[in-house]
Enzyme design. Structure first.
Site, PDB file in Angstrom:
ATOM      1  CG  HIS A   1      -0.310  -0.572   2.459  1.00  0.00           C
ATOM      2  ND1 HIS A   1       0.696   0.067   3.132  1.00  0.00           N
ATOM      3  CD2 HIS A   1      -0.507  -1.744   3.126  1.00  0.00           C
ATOM      4  CE1 HIS A   1       1.058  -0.670   4.183  1.00  0.00           C
ATOM      5  NE2 HIS A   1       0.354  -1.784   4.196  1.00  0.00           N
TER       6      HIS A   1
ATOM      7  CG  HIS B   1       4.224  -5.298   4.473  1.00  0.00           C
ATOM      8  ND1 HIS B   1       3.905  -4.381   3.508  1.00  0.00           N
ATOM      9  CD2 HIS B   1       3.230  -5.226   5.400  1.00  0.00           C
ATOM     10  CE1 HIS B   1       2.777  -3.771   3.834  1.00  0.00           C
ATOM     11  NE2 HIS B   1       2.333  -4.272   4.977  1.00  0.00           N
TER      12      HIS B   1
ATOM     13  CB  CYS C   1       1.816  -1.998  13.246  1.00  0.00           C
ATOM     14  SG  CYS C   1       1.750  -1.324  11.581  1.00  0.00           S
TER      15      CYS C   1
HETATM   16 MN    MN Z   1       0.500  -3.358   5.806  1.00  0.00          MN
END
Ligand code: MN
Length: 152
Positions: A68, A106, A120
């Site tokens: 993304h 990823h 995250c």
């Molecule tokens: Mn991601």
């Protein structure tokens, strides 16, 4: 001054007041992973420009393989594992830090005999992840360790 500062306490199974959620509501390219949205989604947290989440992957599980436009700021906070980053595979240990740049494939794997939990941080406003097809994987990864590790 609004006084909505707070501390979210760790509990035995997660964090106080935070209900673990399904990792994603659609898709099948992930396994045994839960999402704990710690900061940025609450009513009283709209001043935050980012969202802070912890993802917990059980041993043998993995996150979705995706890419993304928005970047990720990641720290491993529990356990160990490995990850696909672009066309490479990297081992991960507790407190390692990862920057995932825009448009980079990823996927996190708890494949070292232990669970893997990672913090995250993402922008509040961000694009939706895209999932690659087999053809794109072949193009980006060729015949590599990353290609063999990739789970769709
Ligand atoms: Mn991601």
């Amino acid at each position: 001054m609004k006084k909505n500062s707070k501390i979210i306490r760790k509990t035995e199974s997660g964090w106080d007041g935070i209900t673990p959620k399904e990792y994603k509501t659609s898709g099948t390219n992930f396994k045994d992973i839960t999402r704990h949205s710690l900061l940025g989604e609450g009513e009283d947290e709209h001043e935050l420009n980012m969202q802070t989440r912890v993802f917990r992957v059980k041993e043998g599980g993995y996150s979705s393989l995706e890419y993304h436009r928005h970047p990720h700021s990641v720290m491993i906070v529990e356990g160990k594992g490995s990850m696909i980053l672009g066309d490479e595979v990297h081992d991960l240990n507790t407190f390692d830090v990862v920057y995932i740049s825009p448009e980079t494939l990823h996927q996190f794997h708890a494949d070292k005999g232990a669970p893997l939990s990672f913090l995250c941080v993402v922008d509040r406003y961000r694009d939706k992840p895209s999932v690659p097809g087999e053809k794109m994987l072949d193009e980006v990864m060729g015949d590599s360790e990353a290609r063999r590790k990739a789970r769709l």
